[in-house]
Design an enzyme around this catalytic site. Sequence first.
Site, PDB file in Angstrom:
ATOM      1  N   HIS A 268       0.884  -1.177   0.000  1.00 50.35           N
ATOM      2  CA  HIS A 268       0.000   0.000   0.000  1.00 50.35           C
ATOM      3  C   HIS A 268       0.920   1.225   0.000  1.00 50.35           C
ATOM      4  O   HIS A 268       1.721   1.388  -0.912  1.00 50.35           O
ATOM      5  CB  HIS A 268      -0.909  -0.116   1.228  1.00 50.35           C
ATOM      6  N   HIS A 307      -2.170  -1.961  -9.973  1.00 52.80           N
ATOM      7  CA  HIS A 307      -3.147  -1.385  -9.055  1.00 52.80           C
ATOM      8  C   HIS A 307      -4.396  -2.234  -9.077  1.00 52.80           C
ATOM      9  O   HIS A 307      -4.778  -2.747 -10.131  1.00 52.80           O
ATOM     10  CB  HIS A 307      -3.490   0.057  -9.470  1.00 52.80           C
ATOM     11  N   ASP A 363       2.880   5.629  -6.635  1.00 57.24           N
ATOM     12  CA  ASP A 363       4.102   5.490  -5.842  1.00 57.24           C
ATOM     13  C   ASP A 363       5.364   5.399  -6.693  1.00 57.24           C
ATOM     14  O   ASP A 363       6.463   5.461  -6.165  1.00 57.24           O
ATOM     15  CB  ASP A 363       4.004   4.249  -4.952  1.00 57.24           C
TER      16      ASP A 363
END
Length: 436
Positions: A268, A307, A363
């Site tokens: 995460h 994702h 990210d």
Amino acid sequence: MPQDTLTITDNRTGQSYNLPITDGTIRAMDLRKIKTKPDDFGLMTYDPAFTNTASCRSAITYIDGDRGILRYRGYPIEVLAEHCTYLEVAYLILFGELPTASQLKTWVHEITHHTMLNESTKKFMEGFRHDAHPMAMLVSTVAALASMYPEARQVHDHENRLLQIKRLIGKMPSIAAMSYRHSVGFPYVYPDNDLTYPENFMNMLWKMVEPKYVANPAIARAIDILFILHADHEQNCSTNAMRCVGSSEADPYLSTAAAAAALSGPLHGGANEEVLRMLDEIGSKENVHAYIRKIKEGKGKLMGFGHRVYKNYDPRAKIIKWTADRVFEVTGHNAKLEIALELERIALEDDYFVQRKLYPNVDFYSGIIYQAMGFKPEMFTVLFAIPRTIGWLAQWQEMLSDPEQKIARPRQIWVGHDTREFVPIEKREKQQPATV
Ligand code: CMC
């Protein structure tokens, strides 16, 4: 027969059932009436990791993963990132409408006047080991705020709730900055109310002996944009943790600490830290092909790729790439960016990644920007937690105001023993331990 229904025939009994379809869903509880005999428990759905289960009705964040769309309260993320400040977006996420100029002024004033930490919170943080992970410090300190504000337990008191929300939004950067200063052995810097939210954060992080901290405007804006991009993301792992813990009517500090703990995992919010480690491991552009080969052989994952919801592209990754260029104009060229660009280029042409619809996520580039700004990788998830706090709190508030919500409590499929006969200890034989 009404069209918006689903007819199910139970082949065990031959009986048919009509279930209403609303908003593209059937109610899991409607399946309970499907029984083989009157004392049968009834049918359940089995959905480990909630891959196809809507757990709430929400009007905060809309994502269309196939089309790469992300909107807060109906506004596209690209528009908000271009025109708003983070606190303006936080207001929108919480209250549902963009603020007028005077509403924004009041909101900013209120948040600014909740940035200070009580001295005992500061002392609490000073008690951590010098090398404590900043995310562990953040999670524990946010939980410890519950002891400072016991009235926060009145979760059904709207005014009280709003006060705690303002406190949390105000104090998150202060706790984050303190966790950083502690890790490098520098004294705590008190907030400066003359500065904007990102500037004040920079002040608390980086002020040394100068009488007044002056933030670089390009870096301050980049931090604000990154905060906007991370503000909410509907029912992800940490938001689900927030709603789940909050559903027991735990106070907002403890619920936020639980959400932040969920965020810390490498799958995460911890992924940006892992991206940097991965780029370090790759070392140079020339090694990218070999690294991709290793991933395709099943030896690890390409961090910052893939994702659960976006199967096209992550719209946040695009904005981050643009922001990265602005930051590098100030900080100079970053060698990691070259490796990252090469990695992205090769992965996006490779069948393995194309077939699985694996694209760079938020990210992938955020860590590179943060490192260029001078942050250590350990700080990256903390930098994610600051802006996500408004998302968690807005979702928490929405959950508490939803008459359909109750304490979250999933079911299970029992796969263990039936009743067993107890064996006294002296008569027990060595057994293979159960795998855990
Ligand atoms: N590198 C290589 N293969 C991957 C990756 C990756 N990053 N992600 C998924 N796959 C493969 C996976 O092995 C599986 O292959 P197969 O069909 O052969 O078994 C297939 O793609 C489908 O993956 P999945 O695990 O079913 O997908 P998921 O929706 O359960 O997982 C994810 C989503 C984000 C956990 C995963 O893509 C991942 O671990 N990515 C790396 C970690 C990361 O970057 N996380 C940040 C997510 S975005 C921000 C946030 O949530 O905080």
